[in-house]
Scaffold this motif. Sequence first.
Motif, PDB file in Angstrom:
ATOM      1  N   GLY A 101       0.827  -1.203   0.000  1.00 50.78           N
ATOM      2  CA  GLY A 101       0.000   0.000   0.000  1.00 50.78           C
ATOM      3  C   GLY A 101       0.859   1.250   0.000  1.00 50.78           C
ATOM      4  N   TRP A 102       0.234   2.342   0.434  1.00 51.18           N
ATOM      5  CA  TRP A 102       0.947   3.624   0.454  1.00 51.18           C
ATOM      6  C   TRP A 102       2.147   3.552   1.387  1.00 51.18           C
ATOM      7  CZ3 TRP A 102       1.529   7.408   4.385  1.00 51.18           C
ATOM      8  CH2 TRP A 102       2.063   8.636   3.941  1.00 51.18           C
ATOM      9  N   ILE A 103       3.284   4.085   0.938  1.00 53.94           N
ATOM     10  CA  ILE A 103       4.517   4.091   1.722  1.00 53.94           C
ATOM     11  C   ILE A 103       4.836   5.528   2.118  1.00 53.94           C
ATOM     12  CG2 ILE A 103       7.002   3.591   1.693  1.00 53.94           C
ATOM     13  CD1 ILE A 103       6.410   1.381  -0.362  1.00 53.94           C
ATOM     14  N   SER A 104       4.979   5.776   3.401  1.00 53.09           N
ATOM     15  CA  SER A 104       5.266   7.139   3.876  1.00 53.09           C
ATOM     16  C   SER A 104       6.660   7.561   3.446  1.00 53.09           C
ATOM     17  CB  SER A 104       5.150   7.203   5.400  1.00 53.09           C
ATOM     18  OG  SER A 104       6.244   6.542   6.014  1.00 53.09           O
ATOM     19  N   HIS A 105       6.854   8.864   3.400  1.00 58.91           N
ATOM     20  CA  HIS A 105       8.152   9.418   3.001  1.00 58.91           C
ATOM     21  C   HIS A 105       9.246   8.966   3.960  1.00 58.91           C
ATOM     22  CE1 HIS A 105      11.137  12.663   2.068  1.00 58.91           C
ATOM     23  NE2 HIS A 105      10.717  12.385   0.856  1.00 58.91           N
ATOM     24  N   ASP A 106       8.919   8.844   5.232  1.00 57.62           N
ATOM     25  CA  ASP A 106       9.907   8.407   6.232  1.00 57.62           C
ATOM     26  C   ASP A 106      10.333   6.960   6.007  1.00 57.62           C
ATOM     27  OD1 ASP A 106       9.872  10.872   7.445  1.00 57.62           O
ATOM     28  OD2 ASP A 106       8.405  10.302   8.966  1.00 57.62           O
ATOM     29  N   ASP A 107       9.421   6.132   5.486  1.00 57.69           N
ATOM     30  CA  ASP A 107       9.722   4.719   5.266  1.00 57.69           C
ATOM     31  C   ASP A 107      10.373   4.435   3.918  1.00 57.69           C
ATOM     32  OD1 ASP A 107       8.811   3.844   7.719  1.00 57.69           O
ATOM     33  OD2 ASP A 107       6.770   3.481   7.023  1.00 57.69           O
ATOM     34  N   LEU A 108      10.326   5.413   3.017  1.00 58.33           N
ATOM     35  CA  LEU A 108      10.842   5.192   1.665  1.00 58.33           C
ATOM     36  C   LEU A 108      12.296   4.707   1.626  1.00 58.33           C
ATOM     37  CD1 LEU A 108       9.575   7.908  -0.854  1.00 58.33           C
ATOM     38  CD2 LEU A 108       9.477   5.437  -1.077  1.00 58.33           C
ATOM     39  N   PRO A 109      13.226   5.338   2.379  1.00 53.87           N
ATOM     40  CA  PRO A 109      14.625   4.884   2.301  1.00 53.87           C
ATOM     41  C   PRO A 109      14.783   3.401   2.621  1.00 53.87           C
ATOM     42  CG  PRO A 109      14.498   6.987   3.439  1.00 53.87           C
ATOM     43  CD  PRO A 109      13.090   6.512   3.266  1.00 53.87           C
ATOM     44  N   ARG A 110      14.029   2.910   3.598  1.00 56.14           N
ATOM     45  CA  ARG A 110      14.132   1.497   3.985  1.00 56.14           C
ATOM     46  C   ARG A 110      13.697   0.591   2.832  1.00 56.14           C
ATOM     47  NH1 ARG A 110      10.372  -1.900   6.323  1.00 56.14           N
ATOM     48  NH2 ARG A 110       8.952  -0.165   6.782  1.00 56.14           N
ATOM     49  N   TYR A 111      12.601   0.944   2.177  1.00 57.42           N
ATOM     50  CA  TYR A 111      12.130   0.133   1.054  1.00 57.42           C
ATOM     51  C   TYR A 111      13.104   0.203  -0.124  1.00 57.42           C
ATOM     52  CZ  TYR A 111       7.538  -0.960   3.026  1.00 57.42           C
ATOM     53  OH  TYR A 111       6.508  -1.464   3.789  1.00 57.42           O
ATOM     54  N   LEU A 112      13.590   1.407  -0.433  1.00 54.08           N
ATOM     55  CA  LEU A 112      14.486   1.565  -1.573  1.00 54.08           C
ATOM     56  C   LEU A 112      15.797   0.820  -1.373  1.00 54.08           C
ATOM     57  CD1 LEU A 112      13.866   5.346  -2.359  1.00 54.08           C
ATOM     58  CD2 LEU A 112      13.154   3.386  -3.744  1.00 54.08           C
ATOM     59  N   ASN A 113      16.240   0.723  -0.125  1.00 55.56           N
ATOM     60  CA  ASN A 113      17.482   0.008   0.173  1.00 55.56           C
ATOM     61  C   ASN A 113      17.328  -1.508   0.088  1.00 55.56           C
ATOM     62  OD1 ASN A 113      20.167   1.379   1.283  1.00 55.56           O
ATOM     63  ND2 ASN A 113      18.452   2.774   1.674  1.00 55.56           N
ATOM     64  N   GLN A 114      16.102  -1.986  -0.146  1.00 57.51           N
ATOM     65  CA  GLN A 114      15.865  -3.417  -0.288  1.00 57.51           C
ATOM     66  C   GLN A 114      15.738  -3.842  -1.757  1.00 57.51           C
ATOM     67  OE1 GLN A 114      15.793  -5.674   2.352  1.00 57.51           O
ATOM     68  NE2 GLN A 114      16.511  -3.881   3.482  1.00 57.51           N
ATOM     69  N   LEU A 115      15.824  -2.890  -2.666  1.00 57.25           N
ATOM     70  CA  LEU A 115      15.610  -3.184  -4.085  1.00 57.25           C
ATOM     71  C   LEU A 115      16.916  -3.268  -4.861  1.00 57.25           C
ATOM     72  CD1 LEU A 115      12.584  -0.829  -4.916  1.00 57.25           C
ATOM     73  CD2 LEU A 115      12.509  -3.243  -4.268  1.00 57.25           C
ATOM     74  N   ARG A 116      16.914  -4.121  -5.880  1.00 58.96           N
ATOM     75  CA  ARG A 116      18.038  -4.182  -6.817  1.00 58.96           C
ATOM     76  C   ARG A 116      17.730  -3.429  -8.109  1.00 58.96           C
ATOM     77  NH1 ARG A 116      22.112  -8.728  -6.386  1.00 58.96           N
ATOM     78  NH2 ARG A 116      21.968  -9.384  -4.207  1.00 58.96           N
ATOM     79  N   LEU A 117      16.464  -3.037  -8.280  1.00 59.13           N
ATOM     80  CA  LEU A 117      16.073  -2.261  -9.462  1.00 59.13           C
ATOM     81  C   LEU A 117      14.718  -1.627  -9.198  1.00 59.13           C
ATOM     82  CD1 LEU A 117      16.908  -1.654 -12.484  1.00 59.13           C
ATOM     83  CD2 LEU A 117      15.306  -3.482 -13.119  1.00 59.13           C
TER      84      LEU A 117
END
Length: 389
Positions: free
Chosen positions: A275-291
Amino acid sequence: MVNSKTLQKLDVCIVTCPLQSCSGSYYTILNNFLRILSPLVNKINLVTSNFSGYVEPGSKIKVIDVNIPPQNGGNIVYKTIYQINIQTKISLHLIKIRNDFDGPIFVFSGVLLLPIITAKFIRKTSVLTAVASASINARMIYSSAPFHKRCYYILANRLLEQLTFNVAQYIGVESPHVARFMDLPPKKVIGNGHLFFLDNNFKQNHLFTNRPYCIGYIGRLSREKGVQHFAQALPAILSDQQDLRVLIGGDGPLKELIEASLQKGGVTARVDLPGWISHDDLPRYLNQLRLLVLPSYTEGLPNIMLEAMACGTPVLATPVGAIPDVIIDGKTGFIMENNSPECIAENVIRALNSPDLERIAEAGRRFVEENFTFERTVENWKEILQSIE
């Protein structure tokens, strides 16, 4: 600190469409612009409606709310009258406060024609900040509407947009490619005044090689973002990449359609939908992606692209808006020719199989860190203000 010795500080005005109808990214862009201008001006008159940002006591920002009620549905006639009402109210407020500022009027919308005309009438310099194409957005938003309504909204937005471009004295763009993508009048275009600067929270916290084998899309779930095509491409991608998982983060009108597409493709079990991802949580999600995949039909300078790159996450995107000025295929990221499901699948597999993927991620991270600091952004806008004084 920003050196403003050679810049005469002025009182300026910013005009926006009603904020209750705008996405979260629009709020981010507006708040960024307020922060960018603050060191360069004496006062900012913000003419808007339903502004929810916090203005500190003693701030340079004076909010002037034109009290426009939200638009709740309605037919073509109602929506047309509503738009005329918005633009008339904003224009009357500009006339009322015309003696309260001596600098330019920055207009945050490509369809606010009447306020641009009013700027001429009250002898103020108008600067249209072109961050996205209203006509392309309308084409995507109303793609499922009846034919006559679809034609009306697309033509109306296109006509308003072109008239506004031609009447505005200057058009501020975030990068050179935006001007070409939106077909802007070259003589009116000024500067490379992007409205993004790097938040210190967006940085690489996980080594690329230690990340889970996961790709993703994060953003609004709407047609202009092309996320529906990404969902349709997943069966082919996941068939080729047996250990891969997928994240689709966000909310919007296509949520149910995307869920149905994943179910039809038999890939629901391998796709996470937080669902919606808060701006504060974005870095954590982005650091889990390879693309990160951005299959958009239209963009200005997408924040999520720059935030991902700052986190060391390579981006695969369509060549729209300012994206080609940031992503050079195979060097700072990956470009795909279009956003068809077949093209997305082919390019996701190409990126994941690239032997240079980690190097490309690092090059993208360095590019953003060097070019999108707050100080650099303010200096860019200082040059723009000097050019229109």
